[in-house]
Design an enzyme around this catalytic site. Sequence first.
Site, PDB file in Angstrom:
ATOM      1  N   GLY A 249       0.831  -1.041  -0.045  1.00  0.00           N
ATOM      2  CA  GLY A 249       0.137  -0.032   0.095  1.00  0.00           C
ATOM      3  C   GLY A 249       1.062   1.249  -0.045  1.00  0.00           C
ATOM      4  O   GLY A 249       0.600   2.220  -0.500  1.00  0.00           O
ATOM      5  N   ASP A 250       2.005   1.219   0.722  1.00  0.00           N
ATOM      6  CA  ASP A 250       2.788   2.389   0.674  1.00  0.00           C
ATOM      7  C   ASP A 250       3.401   2.620  -0.740  1.00  0.00           C
ATOM      8  O   ASP A 250       3.545   3.949  -0.928  1.00  0.00           O
ATOM      9  CB  ASP A 250       4.055   1.900   1.753  1.00  0.00           C
ATOM     10  CG  ASP A 250       3.552   1.913   3.116  1.00  0.00           C
ATOM     11  OD1 ASP A 250       2.217   2.437   3.505  1.00  0.00           O
ATOM     12  OD2 ASP A 250       4.166   0.991   3.733  1.00  0.00           O
TER      13      ASP A 250
END
Length: 306
Positions: A249-250
């Site tokens: 997600g980052d």
Amino acid sequence: MYYTITLNPAIDMLTKVENFELGKLNRTGESNYVVGGKGINISLLLKNIGKESKALGFVAGFTGDFIKEELTKQGIKSNFIETEGFTRINIKLTTDTETEINSQSSKVNRTNILDFFSSLDELTSEDTVFLSGNIIPGMEDDDFVHIAKKVKEQGANLVVDSNKDMVLHTLKYHPFIVKPNEFELGEMFDVHLQSLEDIAIYAKKLQEMGAQNVLVSRGSKGAILFTHSGEIFSANIAKGKVVSTIAAGDSMLAMFVAKYDETKDFPLSLQYASAAGGATSFSAGVGKQELINELLVQINVEKISL
């Protein structure tokens, strides 16, 4: 310049035990130690795609030194506030199953926090700040909100990715983008999302509350982007062998912001973001530029109506 804020960084110890027995002496194979934290993951992805960043936050003791040294090896600048005690080590243990043990860093004090705020004085309107993750022991929720306020006062672009309360309390500072996953979006409004229409309702509520753009990640179902212009785009995910979803997600968020800064093209930025999330999922660490480029052909972005 990109700045990443990791208030509560960590070293992740990745280790494996064969025939693990609880309550007995167990011996591991060789362990790997990697620097962790949402902001640090973003700096690593940005470096992999040729973008410079500076990592900010708190570190302490020999573990904090390790984090700084590893970032230096990667060619990533940092300006951490050094505090008393030690930065935490988290254990990721693989046996017949996977077990995570997350520890706690030493507390920071008010002087440390004030020093951190002073480190933000160098921000300008040319900068983008990723405010990610959770606070470190010794900080209050209001400190996180005040960081968002300081970023905006300095004229910098703000990106927020944190837990529900932190995100909701920073929306008044109009972050360029927030990135909840589907579960987190429902949690923010205490509802269970059952359809794309539900996702649209609550993503738009975040926009009404101040978010300019909202990127909702949906795991194997892909992602949906709600833009400030009212357009909605969906993207699928790439296929491949998943090694670890940590930092996926980052990576998606970092790639989206970087590509949008280059092109001002929402669909293209979403395509690259989905490829970057996949590249990290299929890698031992944060995805590399070469794999991101390879996965692009698998990603289809469509404009949808909800």
